[in-house]
Write an enzyme that holds these catalytic residues in place. Sequence first.
Site, mmCIF file in Angstrom:
data_model
loop_
_atom_site.group_PDB
_atom_site.id
_atom_site.type_symbol
_atom_site.label_atom_id
_atom_site.label_comp_id
_atom_site.label_asym_id
_atom_site.label_seq_id
_atom_site.Cartn_x
_atom_site.Cartn_y
_atom_site.Cartn_z
ATOM 1 N N LEU A 94 0.851 -1.180 0.000
ATOM 2 C CA LEU A 94 0.000 0.000 0.000
ATOM 3 C C LEU A 94 0.890 1.234 0.000
ATOM 4 O O LEU A 94 1.797 1.347 0.842
ATOM 5 C CB LEU A 94 -0.907 -0.001 1.231
ATOM 6 C CG LEU A 94 -1.733 -1.272 1.453
ATOM 7 C CD1 LEU A 94 -2.598 -1.126 2.695
ATOM 8 C CD2 LEU A 94 -2.581 -1.609 0.241
ATOM 9 N N CYS A 95 0.650 2.132 -0.950
ATOM 10 C CA CYS A 95 1.407 3.371 -1.014
ATOM 11 C C CYS A 95 2.907 3.078 -1.123
ATOM 12 O O CYS A 95 3.335 2.294 -1.962
ATOM 13 C CB CYS A 95 1.068 4.234 0.198
ATOM 14 S SG CYS A 95 1.650 5.935 0.131
ATOM 15 N N THR A 96 3.723 3.641 -0.241
ATOM 16 C CA THR A 96 5.178 3.471 -0.312
ATOM 17 C C THR A 96 5.649 2.123 0.216
ATOM 18 O O THR A 96 6.853 1.867 0.261
ATOM 19 C CB THR A 96 5.868 4.594 0.474
ATOM 20 O OG1 THR A 96 5.262 4.706 1.771
ATOM 21 C CG2 THR A 96 5.737 5.916 -0.263
#
Length: 320
Positions: A94-96
Amino acid sequence: MSSVALAVTDGMLHFELSLAYEVFSDPAYEVTVCGPRAVRLDRFLLEPDHGFDHLPAAGLVIVPGWADVEVEPPAELVDAVRAAHRAGARVASLCTGAFVLAAAGLLEGKRATTHWAHTEELAARHPGIEVDPDVLYVDNGSVLTSAGKAAALDLCLHLVRLDHGAAVANTIARRLVVPPHRAGGQAQFVRTPVPAREDHPLAELLPWAMERLDQPLTVEDLARRANLSSRHLGRHFRTVTGTTPLQWLLNQRIRRAQELLEATGDSVDTIAAATGMGTATTLRRHFRRALGVPPDSYRRTFRGGRVPPPRDEMVRPGEQ
């Protein structure tokens, strides 16, 4: 029951972790938090349920956002995620969190995404990855990545659809008061349902149209119902749904066809009539264009336990 393990350590972003925990805290899943010790997330302390040695036993491993992308993620986290993937678990960032998957070598030679502010850094640090900054998420089968923040929710709902179908994903989305599918920037799969807000100009029109998907609705029909000109209707549709009236209608017909294919034994001809497609030929053409597989294959795959992931494009304006 599907098993989900959230892999956490110091320096994770609590927003993405909380979001994933909320989505998978559903009767269809058994969700656990795995980490080496008490984990510090910004101003919070979290006591994991299990250590990283529990990850390979999970069917799905979620890696939340990594707070400081300038710092390499801990080797114990990277090794544990790599071991879980080797053991057969699907791994999603998720995301970074994509930087953790990249460090584990899981994205090499694959297409991936992350928060738009860090796509250049991910590509520079790992030139073997095809970094796409313009999508909400990328599904490579056993390895998945999402863009930033709210796109993590899009990926989590996508995973639920893969595991348990559109009906379960829609139920979770309603509980969270979010659309099951989202249009907009970094978007790849436009299938926008009725928006959660109820104060927009189409608040009464969209539910009315959803109840009449079996009928041959036109832009003029919608404009007349909304007491708007066709031009003003199109403007409101763009603002509220991110797409055109006809594209929105077609996307809803395809979504309804998915639900009927998953939940009923109706023939493709019957489903074509129920969704306003008219004929099985028309349904098959639009369904394959939208999802990359014909309706019969979609139904067989879903009943075998996994729905095929969507392609990066839904139906574009002018293709109706």
